[in-house]
Design a protein around this motif. Structure first.
Motif, mmCIF file in Angstrom:
data_model
loop_
_atom_site.group_PDB
_atom_site.id
_atom_site.type_symbol
_atom_site.label_atom_id
_atom_site.label_comp_id
_atom_site.label_asym_id
_atom_site.label_seq_id
_atom_site.Cartn_x
_atom_site.Cartn_y
_atom_site.Cartn_z
ATOM 1 N N PHE A 194 0.852 -1.136 -0.100
ATOM 2 C CA PHE A 194 0.088 -0.074 0.040
ATOM 3 C C PHE A 194 0.949 1.259 0.038
ATOM 4 C CE2 PHE A 194 -2.286 -3.575 2.177
ATOM 5 C CZ PHE A 194 -3.179 -3.741 1.210
ATOM 6 N N ARG A 195 2.110 1.325 0.511
ATOM 7 C CA ARG A 195 3.010 2.305 0.192
ATOM 8 C C ARG A 195 3.571 2.498 -1.078
ATOM 9 N NH1 ARG A 195 7.425 2.625 5.319
ATOM 10 N NH2 ARG A 195 7.038 4.977 4.287
ATOM 11 N N GLY A 196 3.430 1.441 -1.796
ATOM 12 C CA GLY A 196 3.837 1.269 -3.091
ATOM 13 C C GLY A 196 2.701 1.908 -4.108
ATOM 14 N N ASN A 197 1.501 1.548 -3.858
ATOM 15 C CA ASN A 197 0.359 1.906 -4.584
ATOM 16 C C ASN A 197 -0.282 3.246 -4.044
ATOM 17 O OD1 ASN A 197 0.833 -0.183 -6.607
ATOM 18 N ND2 ASN A 197 -0.474 -1.346 -5.530
ATOM 19 N N GLY A 198 -0.497 3.177 -2.917
ATOM 20 C CA GLY A 198 -1.362 4.272 -2.134
ATOM 21 C C GLY A 198 -1.033 5.529 -2.706
ATOM 22 N N PRO A 199 0.279 6.092 -2.701
ATOM 23 C CA PRO A 199 0.466 7.639 -2.844
ATOM 24 C C PRO A 199 0.248 7.973 -4.526
ATOM 25 C CG PRO A 199 1.988 6.692 -1.642
ATOM 26 C CD PRO A 199 1.394 5.535 -2.111
ATOM 27 N N VAL A 200 0.734 6.981 -5.375
ATOM 28 C CA VAL A 200 0.548 7.352 -6.887
ATOM 29 C C VAL A 200 -0.761 7.657 -7.198
ATOM 30 C CG1 VAL A 200 2.687 5.753 -7.293
ATOM 31 C CG2 VAL A 200 0.555 4.809 -7.477
ATOM 32 N N THR A 201 -1.774 7.025 -6.784
ATOM 33 C CA THR A 201 -3.203 7.279 -7.155
ATOM 34 C C THR A 201 -3.557 8.609 -7.115
ATOM 35 O OG1 THR A 201 -4.172 6.770 -5.152
ATOM 36 C CG2 THR A 201 -3.727 4.656 -6.571
ATOM 37 N N ASN A 202 -2.726 9.428 -6.335
ATOM 38 C CA ASN A 202 -3.197 10.682 -6.147
ATOM 39 C C ASN A 202 -2.077 11.942 -6.804
ATOM 40 O OD1 ASN A 202 -5.206 10.517 -3.897
ATOM 41 N ND2 ASN A 202 -3.411 9.700 -2.747
ATOM 42 N N LEU A 203 -1.294 11.148 -7.568
ATOM 43 C CA LEU A 203 -0.134 12.103 -8.096
ATOM 44 C C LEU A 203 -0.361 12.197 -9.640
ATOM 45 C CD1 LEU A 203 3.172 10.779 -6.550
ATOM 46 C CD2 LEU A 203 1.675 12.974 -6.013
ATOM 47 N N ASP A 204 -0.593 13.271 -10.109
ATOM 48 C CA ASP A 204 -1.061 13.560 -11.761
ATOM 49 C C ASP A 204 -0.037 12.923 -12.426
ATOM 50 O OD1 ASP A 204 -3.657 14.928 -11.113
ATOM 51 O OD2 ASP A 204 -2.675 16.763 -11.434
ATOM 52 N N ALA A 205 1.310 13.196 -12.003
ATOM 53 C CA ALA A 205 2.613 12.935 -12.729
ATOM 54 C C ALA A 205 2.219 11.100 -13.023
ATOM 55 C CB ALA A 205 3.694 12.930 -11.983
ATOM 56 N N PHE A 206 1.802 10.438 -12.122
ATOM 57 C CA PHE A 206 1.913 9.188 -12.521
ATOM 58 C C PHE A 206 0.979 8.731 -13.486
ATOM 59 C CE2 PHE A 206 -0.586 5.123 -11.373
ATOM 60 C CZ PHE A 206 0.424 4.130 -11.651
ATOM 61 N N TYR A 207 -0.248 9.379 -13.541
ATOM 62 C CA TYR A 207 -1.081 9.293 -14.735
ATOM 63 C C TYR A 207 -0.539 9.735 -15.836
ATOM 64 C CZ TYR A 207 -4.816 8.700 -11.030
ATOM 65 O OH TYR A 207 -5.491 8.317 -10.108
ATOM 66 N N GLU A 208 0.289 10.483 -16.082
ATOM 67 C CA GLU A 208 0.763 11.029 -17.255
ATOM 68 C C GLU A 208 2.017 10.075 -17.643
ATOM 69 O OE1 GLU A 208 2.203 14.978 -16.037
ATOM 70 O OE2 GLU A 208 0.234 15.752 -16.061
ATOM 71 N N ALA A 209 2.869 9.437 -16.947
ATOM 72 C CA ALA A 209 3.855 8.636 -17.162
ATOM 73 C C ALA A 209 3.448 7.164 -17.607
ATOM 74 C CB ALA A 209 4.612 8.545 -15.847
ATOM 75 N N PHE A 210 2.464 6.648 -17.186
ATOM 76 C CA PHE A 210 1.895 5.372 -17.530
ATOM 77 C C PHE A 210 0.432 5.708 -18.350
ATOM 78 C CE2 PHE A 210 4.792 4.562 -14.266
ATOM 79 C CZ PHE A 210 5.591 3.629 -14.648
ATOM 80 N N ASP A 211 -0.046 6.807 -18.640
ATOM 81 C CA ASP A 211 -1.101 6.952 -19.564
ATOM 82 C C ASP A 211 -2.192 6.303 -18.729
ATOM 83 O OD1 ASP A 211 -2.958 7.729 -21.453
ATOM 84 O OD2 ASP A 211 -2.573 6.347 -22.823
ATOM 85 N N VAL A 212 -2.500 6.604 -17.584
ATOM 86 C CA VAL A 212 -3.685 5.958 -16.535
ATOM 87 C C VAL A 212 -4.966 6.321 -16.958
ATOM 88 C CG1 VAL A 212 -4.244 5.085 -14.256
ATOM 89 C CG2 VAL A 212 -1.624 5.501 -14.896
ATOM 90 N N LYS A 213 -5.752 5.591 -17.323
ATOM 91 C CA LYS A 213 -7.165 5.943 -17.729
ATOM 92 C C LYS A 213 -8.126 5.423 -16.934
ATOM 93 C CE LYS A 213 -5.535 6.363 -22.587
ATOM 94 N NZ LYS A 213 -5.583 6.132 -23.854
ATOM 95 N N PRO A 214 -9.601 6.142 -17.005
ATOM 96 C CA PRO A 214 -10.578 5.492 -16.294
ATOM 97 C C PRO A 214 -10.593 4.042 -16.767
ATOM 98 C CG PRO A 214 -11.282 7.565 -17.252
ATOM 99 C CD PRO A 214 -9.878 7.315 -17.732
ATOM 100 N N GLY A 215 -10.927 3.178 -15.932
ATOM 101 C CA GLY A 215 -11.132 1.666 -16.035
ATOM 102 C C GLY A 215 -9.787 1.192 -15.525
#
Length: 677
Positions: free
Chosen positions: A642-663
């Motif tokens: 949860f330390r590995g996954n929890g923070p990144v869900t709140n960081l826009d940079a993570f979404y941009e780096a891996f093209d995270v999308k709805p779903g």
């Protein structure tokens, strides 16, 4: 909270951009990846899935991961240092290191002496004949490291960081947390039964008579103490645990507890004031003391004496201690080799543990395994993180300008400490004998206790460290407003001078950001830049801050670590704030370090991707189930996944780096993402 030589210079600015991509080492372990899992769905499993499947927890450990691997390496290095000191002592300090280690490893002498070194202590307890005498003895036991219901210590006065203040706090239980006594979970019921059996076992091994039913009554007594104790979440509140009393006024709190005899036995007969961290516990302790038979109380003290000494008594005692504390409560199947236990006893066994000669071995360790260039590189990294934090505070939309100004004042007053202390502890008055393990331990406890109470009446020494250099960990101290990074953590996967910037920023950079962020988490933010417990927030900002942190509590409280067992979002809040904010700041610092240039692609990953992969990599860890159950109750840190996954869900940079999308499983709507600092 905690090695190999660090490679020399790590150039922060422009390192990746200046070299051809094919010549660069990413610092990521590709063999650990599980490519069947997408980073958008589970970053932690994507980076560590294969490692988790292929790795086994060593038989003598409750968990295993990046921290424990480095800790193992540190132990090996310290063992070599200690054994060299034993063979060829170069001065009085190295002689003491060798002599103490020899006393620990000399099992023949330990077995031969048996329980004789404790006969005086056991006799003193058996001869107690009054509640006042028992209370006095509780104070004495503090001086030799034996626990009881009252924990006494000296630390910085939270509301005046220039001075020291004595304190008392709830204590006296043997199981990991009050829940183990009070909840009906099967594992807790089993632990209570194991404690009762352990008590009987120690008395049987010692030959000390144990009255019928007293093992059960000791557990019942500890259950009463547990019921009176504050929860760990309550203990986190810095304001609630500051309750300064004049010693002359303590009878107003507990009229029947003879505090003067306790403080006299502790070694502070003229003590004038004390911080009572848990007042309601001591009110209950008065009632518990009146209800407890003197014989049961004496059996309780005898048990705690034997329990404290068991690891350094003949092997049957050490084995019984292991069977209860490590096997039953943490699921560890094998006792550690004696040399490891000897190294820990000499050098310290983790965060806050200095062993008998922790800073002596630390000084020897630093001379051999820490280079000045590494310290310089860390200084530069910290400076970059501080600059990024400054920018982040300026950019906050939820904070008013008035509070921003005070936050920046506090940030600029943070003191970084890297590698090792500038002034080492003095052990010259500590007597160490090569054939007297219990005597050595007792003298060490008394020596360190005296060192602690000698602080009273003196200015706070800001050069003192709370960890040894060989500890694989880091910390923030709110009373000194300092961030501290021992030498031993400055190695791969946290810090690698041969790797590109992105992974170092995702590793040690995020750890630096994490520790800075503790100055601004839900508790650290209650202290000002001088380390005083003082509110510097406007009412409006405090309300906004609590709303944001409340959302983070809810996020982590929704994570299930074991079937039916979720995280305690309030207990872990401070660490979760630090993880989230530390990552956000470290990423900004990484982008700043590129100076507008684009990072190269290495091993198929962009710079931003490598940053997040580096973050997930440092948290790889396996737990035994018993240990995970324990940590969910006592550990303010979330489990590693949860330390590995929890923070990144709140960081826009993570979404941009891996093209995270709805779903995608780690996706959150933009309006649901939490940005605190």
């Amino acid at each position: 909270m905690r090695l190999h030589s660090i490679v020399l210079q790590f150039v922060l600015i422009g390192f990746t951009a200046a070299c051809p991509a094919q010549d660069l080492f990413s610092g990521i372990d590709p063999d650990g990846f599980d490519h069947k899992v997408r980073p958008q769905d589970d970053l932690y499993q994507h980076v560590n899935g294969r490692w988790l499947l292929q790795t086994q927890i060593p038989g003598d450990k409750s968990n295993y991961g990046s921290f424990t691997a480095l800790d193992d390496a540190a132990r090996e290095n310290i063992r070599t240092i200690i054994e060299d000191a034993a063979k060829n002592p170069t001065d009085e300090n190295s002689r003491k290191v060798g002599d103490f280690y020899h006393s620990f490893m000399d099992t023949e002498t330990i077995d031969q002496r048996g329980l004789k070194p404790l006969e005086g202590e056991l006799k003193a307890i058996s001869e107690l004949n009054s509640k006042e005498g028992l209370f006095r003895h509780l104070g004495y036991l503090q001086t030799i490291g034996v626990g009881g219901p009252i924990g006494f210590f000296v630390s910085t006065d939270a509301k005046d960081s220039t001075r020291y203040l004595a304190a008392i706090v709830q204590s006296g239980t043997s199981l990991p947390d009050r829940d183990y006594y009070l909840e009906d979970d099967d594992k807790y019921v089993k632990a209570r039964a194991a404690l009762q059996n352990y008590i009987a076992k120690l008395f049987s091994l010692s030959g000390v008579p144990l009255a019928d039913g007293h093992a059960k009554k000791i557990v019942e007594l500890e259950t009463k103490l547990a019921k009176a104790q504050w929860t760990r979440t309550e203990l986190r509140d810095a304001n609630k645990r500051y309750n300064k009393y004049d010693v002359s006024d303590l009878p107003n709190l507990t009229p029947e507890l003879p505090w003067p005899v306790f403080f006299e036995a502790v070694g502070v007969p003229n003590l004038e004031e004390v911080n009572v961290l848990t007042p309601s516990f001591f009110e209950a302790l008065e009632t518990i003391g009146n209800e407890t038979d003197l014989g049961v109380a004496k059996a309780y003290l005898t048990f705690h004496l034997l329990d404290s000494a068991a690891p350094i008594l003949p092997e049957p005692f050490a084995d019984a201690h292991f069977e209860f504390h490590r096997k039953e409560l943490a699921g560890v199947p094998e006792q550690e080799p004696r040399w490891k236990r000897g190294v820990d006893a000499t050098s310290g066994g983790g965060a806050g543990d200095f062993g008998v000669l922790g800073e002596v071995t630390g000084q020897l360790y630093v001379a051999k395994h820490f280079k000045p260039e590494a310290k310089q590189a860390m200084d530069e990294l910290v400076a970059n993180l501080m600059k990024a934090y400054e920018t982040s505070i300026d950019d906050l939309t939820w904070m008013t300008d008035e509070t921003k100004k005070k936050a920046l004042e506090k940030l600029h007053k943070i003191t970084p400490k890297i590698g090792y202390p500038e002034k080492w502890r003095d052990y010259s008055k500590l007597e160490i004998k090569p054939d007297d393990l219990i005597g050595n331990m007792k003298r060490s406890m008394q020596f360190e206790h005296q060192r602690m109470i000698d602080k009273l009446g003196k200015p706070v020494d800001k050069q003192v460290w709370g960890m040894t250099p060989q500890t694989v960990n880091a910390y923030y101290n709110p009373s000194k407003n300092e961030i501290v990074f021992p030498a031993a953590i400055l190695q791969p996967p946290f810090f690698d001078a041969t790797a590109d910037d992105a992974v170092n920023y995702g590793g040690i950079g995020a750890v630096i950001g994490h520790e800075i962020s503790h100055g601004f988490d839900d508790q650290g933010s209650k202290y000002d830049g001088d380390g005083n417990l003082k509110n510097w927030w406007t009412e409006e900002d405090e309300k906004s801050f609590k709303e944001l942190t409340g959302r983070l509590v809810d996020q982590y409280a929704g994570y299930e670590a074991l079937p039916g067992k979720t995280l305690n979002g309030e207990l872990t809040l401070g660490e979760n704030i630090a993880d989230l904010s530390g990552m956000a700041i470290a990423y900004k610092a990484y982008i700043l370090s590129l100076e507008g240039k684009k990072a190269p692609v290495i091993d198929g990953h962009t710079g931003p991707q490598r940053f997040f992969l580096g973050w997930a990599q440092i948290w790889r860890r396996l737990y035994r189930e018993e240990e995970l159950v324990r940590r969910l109750v006592v550990d303010p840190h979330s489990p590693s996944a949860f330390r590995g996954n929890g923070p990144v869900t709140n960081l826009d940079a993570f979404y941009e780096a891996f093209d995270v999308k709805p779903g995608d499983k780690l996706y959150k709507k933009p309006e649901d993402r939490i940005q605190i600092w």
